[in-house]
Write an enzyme that holds these catalytic residues in place. Structure first.
Site, PDB file in Angstrom:
ATOM      1  N   HIS A 188       0.821  -1.221   0.000  1.00 16.08           N
ATOM      2  CA  HIS A 188       0.000   0.000   0.000  1.00 16.08           C
ATOM      3  C   HIS A 188       0.859   1.277   0.000  1.00 16.08           C
ATOM      4  O   HIS A 188       0.340   2.357  -0.289  1.00 16.08           O
ATOM      5  CB  HIS A 188      -0.987   0.008   1.175  1.00 16.08           C
ATOM      6  CG  HIS A 188      -0.379   0.266   2.516  1.00 16.08           C
ATOM      7  ND1 HIS A 188      -0.084  -0.748   3.403  1.00 16.08           N
ATOM      8  CD2 HIS A 188      -0.017   1.414   3.136  1.00 16.08           C
ATOM      9  CE1 HIS A 188       0.428  -0.222   4.512  1.00 16.08           C
ATOM     10  NE2 HIS A 188       0.477   1.082   4.360  1.00 16.08           N
ATOM     11  N   ASP A 222       0.212  -7.685   1.525  1.00 13.66           N
ATOM     12  CA  ASP A 222       0.647  -6.289   1.604  1.00 13.66           C
ATOM     13  C   ASP A 222       2.163  -6.172   1.613  1.00 13.66           C
ATOM     14  O   ASP A 222       2.734  -5.349   2.331  1.00 13.66           O
ATOM     15  CB  ASP A 222       0.052  -5.595   2.832  1.00 13.66           C
ATOM     16  CG  ASP A 222       0.084  -4.063   2.708  1.00 13.66           C
ATOM     17  OD1 ASP A 222       0.293  -3.586   1.577  1.00 13.66           O
ATOM     18  OD2 ASP A 222      -0.078  -3.378   3.726  1.00 13.66           O
ATOM     19  N   SER A 274       4.592   2.729   7.849  1.00 14.34           N
ATOM     20  CA  SER A 274       4.299   1.558   7.034  1.00 14.34           C
ATOM     21  C   SER A 274       5.489   1.158   6.182  1.00 14.34           C
ATOM     22  O   SER A 274       6.089   1.996   5.502  1.00 14.34           O
ATOM     23  CB  SER A 274       3.099   1.826   6.119  1.00 14.34           C
ATOM     24  OG  SER A 274       1.916   1.946   6.861  1.00 14.34           O
TER      25      SER A 274
END
Length: 464
Positions: free
Chosen positions: A116, A146, A220
């Site tokens: 992402h 992911d 992230s």
């Protein structure tokens, strides 16, 4: 800076409580326990030596791209715009995002991050700890876990040593490194709060490490390391109602990320197979019904598809799956995760408990049966998209009925119309649909399409 010193001193004192002394000699605990001399000449543990080795391996990622702007169809009519004196609206807008990544192979320049973070990016810019900047090449992505792998061409890189995340225990110290809110490289610390978190609906394949080390937007793709500076996870998400950190963060175990990375590097994609069996967790009531000892873990097989790999291996409904390729199965999600990370054609040994006796069966992972349809064959306005039924291997199976958008080519009519990979079409032209056959029938002969779509936790209509 004063607050940071107070925090580090407090954390060091907590670590010192666990460190034995003998004859006034400090016994180091891994890398983080190297002595630090305070103002009074006393030795205290510090994280600094470990971080000096780890920080250069964590990079900042900045991406940019362009996405199609959805417009009212009337705005496409030049006569309508001229009559109401409406200027022509931009059809695209620029997107930018920030994240983090971890260098895992210094010689080849491979960087692990989250899908992402770089999804839909036209350009990926990497900034190293020493200030150098590079353009990155996308090697491959796997949205289901992911995970993404990117590559830079650079010399004198530092890579993190990879730990065995299967050896983690609740209570182990953990340190998160990343780029929260674009502030720059930041370090936070905590412990492993829980292991094997799943069913959160964040990703398709979930086996998260939960930690209270502060993880915020921008973290992230960053590193979660142990006190030796070894990589144990890739920071991915937080649980928060406000968007800020409340002490519940999640990281992908590095063992899972590494398995995905190896396939992405070798093949550029992850081709998942399945064995054709469904399972559920063993509850206390089921354990009693199956005469299992208290505390028995595993997953009970609820259905075996005829002609499937599981059927050929001899699996039956009611079998208790204990191990997959020597790895202990504690939950039904473990079965899906273990199988889902294997490529088609791989052999898998399944240890089960049946009628009080254990036995091991061998199955060969097979390709999922796909009844996918190219959008162009269904309707001209769906060109560039691929559709499929929701099959038993999907995380959506049993939770929603409809047609899954398997893939959408960038710049295609389907993409410009607003369709996205992962969308689920639940109705077409105001007719509820459960599969491809019903979808095809609902749109046959229609010039215009009205699609009701489930996207994540929301829903919307698209008019094509």
């Amino acid at each position: 800076m004063k607050l940071l010193r107070i925090f580090l001193a407090g954390f060091a004192l907590q670590l010192a409580a666990f460190m034995p002394f003998a004859s006034n000699t400090l016994i180091p605990v891994a890398e983080a326990g190297l002595p630090f001399i305070d103002s009074q000449g006393k030795e205290l543990p510090t994280l600094a030596p470990m971080l000096e080795k780890s920080l250069p391996a964590v990079v900042n990622i900045a991406t940019s791209g362009r996405v199609r702007v959805r417009q009212n169809p009337l705005m496409d009519d030049p006569f309508f715009r001229r009559f109401f004196d409406i200027p022509e609206q931009p059809r695209e807008r620029k997107t930018e995002s920030l994240g983090s990544g971890v260098i895992v192979d210094a010689s080849k320049g491979y960087i692990l991050t989250n899908n992402h973070v770089i999804d839909k990016a036209d350009e990926i810019d990497i900034t190293l700890h020493d200030g150098r900047s590079f353009k990155a090449k996308l090697i491959g992505t796997d949205p289901e876990t992911d995970i993404a792998v990117i590559q830079i061409k650079a010399k004198e890189l530092t890579a993190l040593k990879i730990a065995n995340s299967d050896k983690l225990r609740v209570g182990d110290f953990a340190v998160a490194i990343g780029n929260p809110f674009g502030l720059g490289q930041t370090v936070t610390s905590g412990i492993v709060s829980a292991l094997g978190r799943s069913g959160l609906g964040i990703e398709g394949y979930e086996d998260f490490i939960q930690t209270d080390a502060s993880i915020n937007p921008g973290n992230s793709g960053g590193a979660l390391v142990n006190l030796r500076g070894e990589l144990i996870g890739i920071n991915t998400a937080i649980f928060s109602r406000s968007g800020g950190n409340i002490g519940i963060g999640f990281a992908i175990p590095i063992n899972m990320a590494k398995d995905v990375m190896l396939q992405l590097v070798e093949h550029g994609e992850l081709k998942r197979g399945r064995i054709g069996a469904q399972a559920q967790d063993i509850t206390p009531d089921l354990a009693q019904a199956f005469d299992l000892p208290n505390g028995t873990g595993g997953a009970v097989i609820t259905q075996v598809n005829p002609g499937s790999a599981a059927n050929r291996a001899g699996l039956k409904a009611g079998d208790i799956v204990l191990e997959i390729n020597g790895k202990e199965v504690e939950h039904a999600s473990d079965l899906r995760n273990f199988i889902g990370l294997l490529r088609v054609g791989k052999k898998v040994d399944i240890k089960v408990l049946r009628d009080g006796k254990t036995r091991t069966m061998r199955a060969v992972v097979q390709s999922p049966v796909s009844d996918g349809k190219q959008g162009k064959a269904l309707h001209p306005k769906l060109a560039g998209a691929q559709f499929g039924d929701i099959t038993e291997g999907s995380r959506l199976y049993g939770r929603i009925e409809g047609v899954l958008v398997v893939n959408v080519e960038r710049g295609s009519p389907a993409a410009e119309a607003g369709l996205r990979k992962g969308d689920v079409i639940i109705s077409a032209n105001r007719k509820n649909i459960k599969n491809l056959q019903q979808f095809k029938k609902a749109i046959k002969g229609s010039n215009k399409l009205l699609l009701n779509i489930r996207r994540g936790n929301g829903a919307l209509f698209l008019y094509l």
